[in-house]
Design a protein around this motif. Structure first.
Motif, PDB file in Angstrom:
ATOM      1  N   ILE A 152    -125.321  -2.717 -49.114  1.00  0.00           N
ATOM      2  CA  ILE A 152    -123.966  -2.368 -48.717  1.00  0.00           C
ATOM      3  C   ILE A 152    -123.106  -2.036 -49.933  1.00  0.00           C
ATOM      4  O   ILE A 152    -122.267  -1.140 -49.888  1.00  0.00           O
ATOM      5  N   ASP A 153    -123.312  -2.743 -51.050  1.00  0.00           N
ATOM      6  CA  ASP A 153    -122.504  -2.468 -52.235  1.00  0.00           C
ATOM      7  C   ASP A 153    -123.392  -2.411 -53.474  1.00  0.00           C
ATOM      8  O   ASP A 153    -124.622  -2.432 -53.381  1.00  0.00           O
ATOM      9  N   ALA A 154    -122.760  -2.326 -54.653  1.00  0.00           N
ATOM     10  CA  ALA A 154    -123.503  -2.133 -55.904  1.00  0.00           C
ATOM     11  C   ALA A 154    -123.882  -3.446 -56.582  1.00  0.00           C
ATOM     12  O   ALA A 154    -124.469  -3.420 -57.663  1.00  0.00           O
ATOM     13  N   HIS A 182    -127.556  -1.971 -45.196  1.00  0.00           N
ATOM     14  CA  HIS A 182    -127.157  -0.949 -44.217  1.00  0.00           C
ATOM     15  C   HIS A 182    -128.398  -0.149 -43.848  1.00  0.00           C
ATOM     16  O   HIS A 182    -129.094   0.368 -44.725  1.00  0.00           O
ATOM     17  N   THR A 210    -122.985   2.012 -59.526  1.00  0.00           N
ATOM     18  CA  THR A 210    -122.807   2.713 -58.256  1.00  0.00           C
ATOM     19  C   THR A 210    -123.772   2.117 -57.238  1.00  0.00           C
ATOM     20  O   THR A 210    -124.828   1.593 -57.601  1.00  0.00           O
ATOM     21  N   PRO A 211    -123.428   2.189 -55.954  1.00  0.00           N
ATOM     22  CA  PRO A 211    -124.340   1.649 -54.942  1.00  0.00           C
ATOM     23  C   PRO A 211    -125.709   2.305 -55.023  1.00  0.00           C
ATOM     24  O   PRO A 211    -125.833   3.512 -55.216  1.00  0.00           O
ATOM     25  N   SER A 246    -127.830  -5.239 -60.071  1.00  0.00           N
ATOM     26  CA  SER A 246    -126.442  -4.778 -60.103  1.00  0.00           C
ATOM     27  C   SER A 246    -126.374  -3.410 -60.764  1.00  0.00           C
ATOM     28  O   SER A 246    -127.128  -3.106 -61.692  1.00  0.00           O
ATOM     29  N   THR A 284    -128.567  -7.473 -54.976  1.00  0.00           N
ATOM     30  CA  THR A 284    -128.974  -7.746 -53.601  1.00  0.00           C
ATOM     31  C   THR A 284    -130.468  -8.025 -53.577  1.00  0.00           C
ATOM     32  O   THR A 284    -131.238  -7.327 -54.250  1.00  0.00           O
ATOM     33  N   THR A 314    -124.211  -8.848 -50.566  1.00  0.00           N
ATOM     34  CA  THR A 314    -123.305  -8.610 -49.443  1.00  0.00           C
ATOM     35  C   THR A 314    -124.055  -8.294 -48.160  1.00  0.00           C
ATOM     36  O   THR A 314    -123.659  -8.711 -47.067  1.00  0.00           O
ATOM     37  N   GLU A 330    -125.509  -8.538 -42.698  1.00  0.00           N
ATOM     38  CA  GLU A 330    -124.753  -9.180 -43.765  1.00  0.00           C
ATOM     39  C   GLU A 330    -125.605 -10.197 -44.507  1.00  0.00           C
ATOM     40  O   GLU A 330    -126.675 -10.609 -44.038  1.00  0.00           O
ATOM     41  N   HIS A 343    -125.882  -2.933 -39.652  1.00  0.00           N
ATOM     42  CA  HIS A 343    -125.485  -3.663 -40.851  1.00  0.00           C
ATOM     43  C   HIS A 343    -125.985  -5.093 -40.724  1.00  0.00           C
ATOM     44  O   HIS A 343    -125.762  -5.736 -39.696  1.00  0.00           O
TER      45      HIS A 343
END
Length: 248
Positions: free
Chosen positions: A190-192, A126, A100-101, A97, A195, A123, A172, A170
């Motif tokens: 995709i997000d911060a 990309h 920022t991404p 985490s 992942t 999430t 998911e 993308h």
């Protein structure tokens, strides 16, 4: 002809993947690698149990940490397992985490091996795929990775190239992605949020691969040491995320 043994639920998880990879009995191809990634998707509880067993074994934690590293763009490339027959690796890529991404792997690059990956938690991912353009395109400096026997991780200059976008994808959370040696791409979450992807890597098919850097960007991008404590913390975070997702 010998009938391939069918993996059973009680088998050690790497053995389950090996059986999924054997397929036609030749080296694992994209179809077999994808089948193994789909097995991870279908057996997430068994995969999580394997992770718990690994992180509880101090000797195994130390061994895995030695063959793993931090990518210069801030995510961990962890080699959980190496197999010989068939020839494959199981890698866990973890983006912690962040405020920022993550940039992920922002340098367009290809691979010396085919792979299939499953987005284990988070999430999603990309990907942008590129192709070299004879005219036009965004300018890059091309490098070869794996050409220096004294330093296989070194980037060796190989001229200049223009790159154009070929496709944008993308994937998911829970999805899978497959990639062959011809694909040049960038990858980022995709997000911060936390992942993690499970990458099923096949055997090396080419001796070198390409990496593209923007003009003025340094080609000195060393990997960082991943310690046993790093490994334990990352796997613990991934397991907590899986448990949270299951509870929802």
């Amino acid at each position: 002809m010998t009938t391939p043994r069918v993996a059973e639920a009680g088998d050690p998880f790497p053995l389950q993947l090996a059986e999924a990879l054997r397929g036609n009995g030749l080296r694992p191809g994209l179809a077999e690698l994808t089948a193994a990634a789909e097995h991870v998707r279908a057996a997430r509880d068994a995969f999580a149990a394997w992770l718990r067993d690994l992180v509880a074994d101090d000797a195994m934690v130390a061994d895995i940490a030695k063959r793993s590293y931090w990518h210069p763009n801030g995510f961990a490339k962890i080699v959980l397992h190496t197999g010989v027959e068939p020839d494959f690796r199981v890698r866990l890529h973890v983006w912690p985490s962040s405020d920022t991404p993550s940039r992920g792997e922002s340098n367009p690059h290809s691979h010396r091996w085919e792979f299939a990956s499953h987005v284990l938690t988070g999430t999603g991912m990309h990907m942008v795929e590129f192709t070299e353009a004879a005219e036009g395109g965004r300018p890059f400096r091309r490098y070869r990775y794996g050409t220096d026997p004294a330093n296989p991780a070194a980037l060796v200059a190989d001229g200049e190239a223009g790159l154009k976008r070929r496709a944008t994808r993308h994937v998911e959370g829970g999805g899978t992605y497959r990639c062959d040696t011809a694909i040049v791409h960038t990858v980022r979450p995709i997000d911060a949020g936390l992942t993690a992807t499970v990458v099923i890597q096949g055997p090396h098919l080419t001796p070198t691969t390409v990496v593209y850097c923007e003009p003025g960007e340094s080609d000195d991008q060393p990997n960082g040491e991943l310690t046993p404590d790093d490994f334990a913390a990352l796997v613990t975070a991934v397991l907590a995320s899986l448990e949270s997702e299951a509870a929802r």
